[in-house]
Design a protein around this motif. Structure first.
Motif, short mmCIF file in Angstrom:
data_model
loop_
_atom_site.label_atom_id
_atom_site.label_comp_id
_atom_site.label_asym_id
_atom_site.label_seq_id
_atom_site.Cartn_x
_atom_site.Cartn_y
_atom_site.Cartn_z
N ASN A 153 0.81 -1.21 0.00
CA ASN A 153 0.00 0.00 0.00
C ASN A 153 0.85 1.26 0.00
O ASN A 153 0.48 2.26 -0.64
N PHE A 154 1.99 1.25 0.68
CA PHE A 154 2.94 2.36 0.52
C PHE A 154 3.40 2.45 -0.93
O PHE A 154 3.60 3.54 -1.47
N TYR A 155 3.57 1.29 -1.55
CA TYR A 155 4.04 1.19 -2.93
C TYR A 155 3.08 1.90 -3.89
O TYR A 155 3.49 2.74 -4.70
N SER A 156 1.81 1.56 -3.79
CA SER A 156 0.84 2.15 -4.72
C SER A 156 0.48 3.58 -4.36
O SER A 156 0.48 4.47 -5.23
N HIS A 157 0.19 3.84 -3.09
CA HIS A 157 -0.18 5.20 -2.71
C HIS A 157 0.99 6.17 -2.89
O HIS A 157 0.80 7.33 -3.26
N GLY A 158 2.20 5.68 -2.64
CA GLY A 158 3.37 6.52 -2.81
C GLY A 158 3.60 6.94 -4.25
O GLY A 158 4.20 7.99 -4.52
N SER A 159 3.13 6.13 -5.19
CA SER A 159 3.34 6.44 -6.61
C SER A 159 2.11 7.05 -7.27
O SER A 159 2.19 7.48 -8.43
N GLN A 160 0.98 7.13 -6.56
CA GLN A 160 -0.25 7.58 -7.19
C GLN A 160 -0.90 8.80 -6.54
O GLN A 160 -1.32 9.72 -7.23
N ASP A 161 -1.01 8.79 -5.22
CA ASP A 161 -1.90 9.75 -4.55
C ASP A 161 -1.56 11.20 -4.86
O ASP A 161 -2.45 12.03 -5.06
N PRO A 206 7.97 22.78 -4.81
CA PRO A 206 7.95 21.62 -3.91
C PRO A 206 8.52 20.39 -4.61
O PRO A 206 8.14 20.09 -5.75
N ASN A 207 9.39 19.68 -3.92
CA ASN A 207 10.07 18.53 -4.55
C ASN A 207 9.35 17.22 -4.17
O ASN A 207 9.93 16.32 -3.56
N TYR A 208 8.08 17.12 -4.58
CA TYR A 208 7.31 15.90 -4.30
C TYR A 208 7.94 14.68 -4.98
O TYR A 208 7.88 13.57 -4.47
N GLY A 209 8.52 14.90 -6.15
CA GLY A 209 9.07 13.78 -6.92
C GLY A 209 10.21 13.09 -6.20
O GLY A 209 10.28 11.85 -6.18
N LEU A 210 11.14 13.86 -5.61
CA LEU A 210 12.27 13.27 -4.91
C LEU A 210 11.80 12.44 -3.72
O LEU A 210 12.29 11.32 -3.50
N VAL A 211 10.86 12.98 -2.98
CA VAL A 211 10.32 12.24 -1.84
C VAL A 211 9.67 10.94 -2.30
O VAL A 211 9.84 9.89 -1.69
N SER A 212 8.96 11.01 -3.41
CA SER A 212 8.24 9.84 -3.92
C SER A 212 9.19 8.74 -4.36
O SER A 212 8.98 7.56 -4.04
N ILE A 267 12.26 8.17 -3.41
CA ILE A 267 12.91 7.59 -2.25
C ILE A 267 11.98 6.60 -1.57
O ILE A 267 12.37 5.47 -1.23
N LEU A 268 10.72 7.01 -1.40
CA LEU A 268 9.73 6.13 -0.78
C LEU A 268 9.52 4.87 -1.59
O LEU A 268 9.53 3.75 -1.06
N ILE A 269 9.34 5.01 -2.90
CA ILE A 269 9.09 3.86 -3.77
C ILE A 269 10.28 2.90 -3.76
O ILE A 269 10.11 1.68 -3.72
N GLY A 270 11.49 3.45 -3.81
CA GLY A 270 12.68 2.61 -3.81
C GLY A 270 12.84 1.81 -2.54
O GLY A 270 13.13 0.60 -2.56
N VAL A 271 12.66 2.48 -1.40
CA VAL A 271 12.78 1.79 -0.10
C VAL A 271 11.71 0.71 0.04
O VAL A 271 11.99 -0.42 0.47
#
Length: 476
Positions: A264-272, A410-416, A418-422
């Protein structure tokens, strides 16, 4: 050495020959009866409606900010609340479905979702909006477990991988439909509310379709087998067997929740926050960000369907791992470019990987579930994972607003990324440590209201294994 040996023996491997019975997709599709098709489509449609209802908020963040005079991270509080309340819906409707059948609990669930979606369109202030979306989470929480069990439990074993992928991508189709509505209907009426009105109508229509279709054949057969037992006795048996299943399979429950937290982190992190990322981080227009979202979801549909089908050959876990590696390989394309074309291509390939892994989940969770609790176990695991990841949108929004690009955006992409990779790494580790019951014949098991249903798992798997061996011998 015993633990190391056990881990080594449990590493993902190709399924046995007798478990890879898939031919080509067209042959599998033609092998289904009309009844199997209709039940699958009703579950798929319910899942589409769930996605439209959920992503209506994600696609409306900018307009909701203006409506309620709130920052993006405040608007995403509604997403968090929806996710937090979804496990309650999964427990309520999952238990009712395993006890009373797949038909009417899903109909009632869809009607409740329709009413609350309609209610969202009539709120006057931010507090009302948050309250309705919290209640909405309860309704939405019950959909997935019921949709998966309705769609897959009557399927031929060899078709379940393919149709698991198609089923899960009902979510991408729902996102796609919501994006198209947001692209054309919302600007036409100049109101974010129209998206929620249309979502309510679609959910009500899905409830009507399920209402005119018959009960799952599995439940019809099990009711006939226990027709001499009173309803009260069945309910007492249900509670007893549920307790046994929890005591016996608690480790598996913990594993499923951890795995689904990662997913769920995987999908929400790449979509929301993807539309917000494109608009505020890359400077794209609302129209272009919506088009990129649509392209990404086309990738999701392709990836999920293909991965579900391939999992019948590679196995569920190897397919999930391959899709996670694919996703990581395309993260630079998702983040580095600044032009629409390259960003849209990145969205397509990343979502193909993310939703490719997700395409295996309906059948994977169903196969490792306690046999008699195929609605509540996958549903609760899924929604508890949603609850754990509930703050993902807020985390991304808050961190993105504090970390700026060289242009001061805002650097939403960088945060995303990192989250998706982890999270990709976490999912790979959990998948390696998990179990797999590829091509389990759960349709031979008992229903949860039958005596010894909680013990039925070992019996049905042994029986299925013997049946497969016999069938294989006959072919030879």
């Amino acid at each position: 050495m015993g633990v190391v040996s056990e881990i080594f023996n449990n590493l993902p491997a190709l399924p046995k020959r007798s478990e890879t019975q898939s031919t080509n997709p067209l042959t599998l599709a033609r092998s289904l009866t009309l009844g199997q098709w209709l039940l699958f489509l009703s579950g798929w449609l319910a899942w589409i409606c769930d996605a439209i209802d959920f992503f209506a908020v994600s696609l409306s963040v900018a307009r909701l900010q203006k409506q309620f005079n709130q920052e993006a991270h405040a608007i995403t509080t509604s997403i968090t609340l929806t996710l937090l309340f979804r496990p309650l819906g999964a427990i309520i409707f999952g238990l009712i479905s395993d006890r009373y059948g797949r038909k009417w609990p899903l109909v009632a669930n869809l009607v409740i979702v329709a009413v609350l979606s309609l209610g969202t369109g009539f709120v006057h202030n931010f507090s009302e909006f948050l309250a309705v979306r919290s209640l909405f989470g309860i309704g939405m929480g019950g959909i997935w477990g019921q949709a998966a069990s309705t769609a897959l439990e009557n399927m031929p074993v060899e078709a379940r991988g393919l149709f698991s992928g198609i089923l899960q991508q009902g979510y991408a189709v729902g996102y796609l439909i919501a994006a198209v509505i947001n692209l054309y209907a919302v600007p036409h009426y100049n109101s974010w509310r129209i998206l929620f009105y249309i979502a309510a109508g679609l959910s009500l229509g899905a409830a009507g379709i399920r209402a005119i279709l018959p009960e799952s054949q599995f439940f019809i057969d099990r009711r006939e087998a226990s027709s001499m037992v009173s309803s009260g006795s069945k309910s007492k048996t249900f509670v007893k067997e549920m307790g046994h299943a929890l005591r016996t399979h608690w480790v598996r429950c913990v594993f499923a929740v951890l795995l689904m937290s990662g997913f769920n982190f995987y999908s929400h992190g790449s979509q929301d926050l993807y539309p917000t990322y494109l608009q505020k981080g890359k400077g794209l227009t609302a129209h272009d960000s919506t088009i990129a979202t649509i392209i990404g979801n086309c990738g999701a549909i392709v990836g999920g369907t293909f991965a579900g089908y391939i999992s019948q050959y590679l196995g569920r876990r190897l397919t999930i791992i391959a899709c996670c590696l694919w996703t990581c390989a395309f993260l630079p394309l998702w983040y580095i470019p600044n032009k629409f074309g390259s960003l849209a291509a990145g969205a397509f390939f990343v979502q193909a990987g993310v939703q490719g892994a997700w395409g295996v989940i309906p059948i994977y969770l169903t196969e490792i579930s306690p046999v008699a609790f195929r609605a509540v176990f996958p549903g609760v695991a899924y929604q508890l994972g949603n609850m754990v990841s509930a703050a993902s949108a807020q985390i991304e929004a808050t961190a993105g607003e504090k970390i700026l690009t060289p242009k001061g955006l805002p650097n939403y992409g960088l945060v995303s990324i990192i989250l998706i990779g982890v999270v990709s790494g976490f999912i790979i580790i959990m998948t390696i440590l998990g179990r797999e019951d590829h091509s389990a014949h759960f349709e031979t098991g008992k229903a949860a209201f039958e005596v010894n249903a909680g013990y039925d798992e070992e019996v049905h798997r042994d029986t299925a294994s013997d049946a497969e061996k016999g069938s294989h011998s006959e072919k030879e």
